[in-house]
Scaffold this motif. Sequence first.
Motif, PDB file in Angstrom:
ATOM      1  N   GLU A 198     -11.019  34.018 -22.430  1.00  0.00           N
ATOM      2  CA  GLU A 198     -10.245  32.877 -21.941  1.00  0.00           C
ATOM      3  C   GLU A 198      -9.802  33.100 -20.497  1.00  0.00           C
ATOM      4  O   GLU A 198      -9.865  32.193 -19.666  1.00  0.00           O
ATOM      5  CB  GLU A 198      -9.028  32.616 -22.828  1.00  0.00           C
ATOM      6  N   SER A 199      -9.353  34.299 -20.206  1.00  0.00           N
ATOM      7  CA  SER A 199      -8.910  34.639 -18.853  1.00  0.00           C
ATOM      8  C   SER A 199     -10.069  34.539 -17.864  1.00  0.00           C
ATOM      9  O   SER A 199      -9.916  33.998 -16.762  1.00  0.00           O
ATOM     10  CB  SER A 199      -8.323  36.051 -18.835  1.00  0.00           C
ATOM     11  N   GLU A 249     -10.972  30.863 -17.346  1.00  0.00           N
ATOM     12  CA  GLU A 249      -9.961  30.226 -16.502  1.00  0.00           C
ATOM     13  C   GLU A 249     -10.190  30.573 -15.026  1.00  0.00           C
ATOM     14  O   GLU A 249     -10.127  29.703 -14.156  1.00  0.00           O
ATOM     15  CB  GLU A 249      -8.575  30.690 -16.943  1.00  0.00           C
ATOM     16  N   SER A 250     -10.487  31.819 -14.766  1.00  0.00           N
ATOM     17  CA  SER A 250     -10.740  32.241 -13.384  1.00  0.00           C
ATOM     18  C   SER A 250     -12.017  31.624 -12.834  1.00  0.00           C
ATOM     19  O   SER A 250     -12.069  31.206 -11.677  1.00  0.00           O
ATOM     20  CB  SER A 250     -10.822  33.769 -13.303  1.00  0.00           C
TER      21      SER A 250
END
Length: 189
Positions: A70-71, A74-75
Amino acid sequence: MVRNEARRNALLDAAIDVLAEEGARGLTYRAIDAKAGVPAGTASNYFASREDLMSEVAIRVTQRLTPSEESIAESLALPRDRSLTVKFMHDIVKRADADKASYLAMMELRLEATRRPELRTALTKTFAANLDFNIAFNAESELPGDRMAVILLYFGMTGFIYERLTLPDVAAMTDLDEFIEVLVTRAIG
C-alpha cells in the motif's frame, strides 16, 4: 521440521532483539526462548543450527524492513521524478528509525559473516537479491537513475543509517534533508 509460522516468526523477532541488545555472542537458543517467552528448547526445534538461525534472521529482517504494498502504491501515484526518489530515501530512514533492532541485528550478522563462510554465502544471496530487486523496481517503475544510481543510493543510505544508529552524534553533524537531497542529486543527476 516444525511448521507453526507464527511461532517461527516470533522466535525470529526475538532473535533480532537479542542480536540488537546482546550481539552475536549473546544469540543462544536459551536467550531466544527467554525473549520470546516460550518453553526452553523451543528455538532449537525450529532452527537446526546457528547458521540456519542466522540466515533465517536475515530474511526476517528484510521482511520487517520492506515497505507495505500500500505504501509503495501510494508513493508510485506521485510523479516519478527526483522528488519521489528523495521521498523513498526518507521512507528508508523512517523505517530504520522505527525498527532500529532490525538494522542493529543486521550489523551483527554482517560482522559474524566475516567469520562464518556459510553465513556470508547466505547473506550475500539475501542482499544481492534485495539489491537486484531495487534495481529492477527502479527501472520498472520508471524512476530516474540507472543501475549505478541505485547502487550508489543503496550504499550511501546503508552507511548513513548505520552511522545514525551507532554514532548518532557524528551523523547529526550532517542535516538529514540536505544529505538525502545531495545524495540523490549526485546519484541520478
